[in-house]
Design an enzyme around this catalytic site. Sequence first.
Site, short mmCIF file in Angstrom:
data_model
loop_
_atom_site.label_atom_id
_atom_site.label_comp_id
_atom_site.label_asym_id
_atom_site.label_seq_id
_atom_site.Cartn_x
_atom_site.Cartn_y
_atom_site.Cartn_z
N SER A 1 1.29 -1.32 -0.06
CA SER A 1 -0.02 0.30 -0.46
C SER A 1 0.90 1.15 0.08
CB SER A 1 -0.75 0.17 0.95
OG SER A 1 -0.03 0.20 1.84
N ILE B 1 2.78 4.46 -0.52
CA ILE B 1 3.90 4.94 -1.67
C ILE B 1 5.05 3.47 -2.44
CG2 ILE B 1 6.49 5.73 -1.35
CD1 ILE B 1 5.55 8.14 0.68
N ASP C 1 6.93 -9.47 8.98
CA ASP C 1 7.41 -8.87 9.49
C ASP C 1 8.84 -8.00 9.30
OD1 ASP C 1 6.98 -6.94 11.14
OD2 ASP C 1 5.39 -8.13 11.59
N VAL C 2 9.00 -6.72 9.04
CA VAL C 2 10.52 -6.42 8.57
C VAL C 2 11.33 -6.10 10.66
CG1 VAL C 2 9.65 -4.28 7.15
CG2 VAL C 2 9.50 -3.87 9.55
N TYR D 1 6.96 8.11 16.54
CA TYR D 1 7.18 8.65 15.48
C TYR D 1 8.26 9.58 14.20
CZ TYR D 1 5.56 9.38 10.27
OH TYR D 1 6.27 9.04 8.23
N LYS E 1 12.13 8.54 12.64
CA LYS E 1 12.08 9.03 11.25
C LYS E 1 13.77 9.54 11.83
CE LYS E 1 9.04 6.93 8.80
NZ LYS E 1 9.65 5.87 8.15
N VAL F 1 1.64 13.10 1.89
CA VAL F 1 1.33 11.78 0.44
C VAL F 1 0.35 11.16 1.14
CG1 VAL F 1 1.63 10.28 -1.15
CG2 VAL F 1 3.97 11.67 0.22
#
Length: 263
Positions: free
Chosen positions: A13, A15, A60-61, A153, A157, A186
């Site tokens: 899904s 990007i 799963d990462v 978050y 990042k 986005v």
Amino acid sequence: MSGKHILITGASSGIGRALALRYAEEGARLSLLGRDANRLEAVAGECREKGAAADTAIVDVQDRSGMFAAVEAALARAPIDILFANAGVATGLSPGQILEPTESVRAILAINVAGVFNTVEPAILPMTRRGAGTIAMVGSMAGVRGLPYSPAYCATKAAVHSYAESLRGVLAPHGVDVSLIIPGFVKTPMSARTKSWQPGAMSDMQAAEIILRGLERRKPVIAFPLFMYAALRFFTFLPPRLVDSVMARFSADVPQTTEREAV
């Protein structure tokens, strides 16, 4: 571009999906990783309809051994030309809320930070031995300057930004490029849940086009929209309390992630 091997995490899904579809148009070979089997296979099907070869892996990462196995399997098919560490989740605060649930915070750290390490690490030695390849990490404008409505978050990042900047210098002498992607707003399922002013918002396909062109030019930082990136960079030079007071004037309601710390 034709024939390049592109690996994308979080490809089902947003990007990630847009990148898969855009590279499919270029005739790339795709290795698509994600957690939702149905959505991932749907994206792979769309890519195949465009004439691209697309392999999928449900992983799963957060699963370090699973990610090493998935990346190694992709490498066994063909050398990876561009690896996108894209998978990530968002979480934040609603108006009046001052503390994020600790389980959510630990979960987002595991996905957004450890997940990036788990994606990138298996590719480093194969790429450096080959003397070619690009590692592209998806950061965020939230990693440029902390925002009061999304502390965890922003922290994740910012970590991704530092990791990309550090690796870029380490890997450049070995012929491997590292690009940090810094998107603003986005229009994705994730951003749609956030209720806030979203200046410069663009579609996921527009974002994918900017990213593709930036990587073609081997740009170390691909930030968009530029006016937002410039503003946030400028804010880092201003007195912190002044910027905090300006930020406080903007209302935002950021839903908490449904992810929870694995125990």
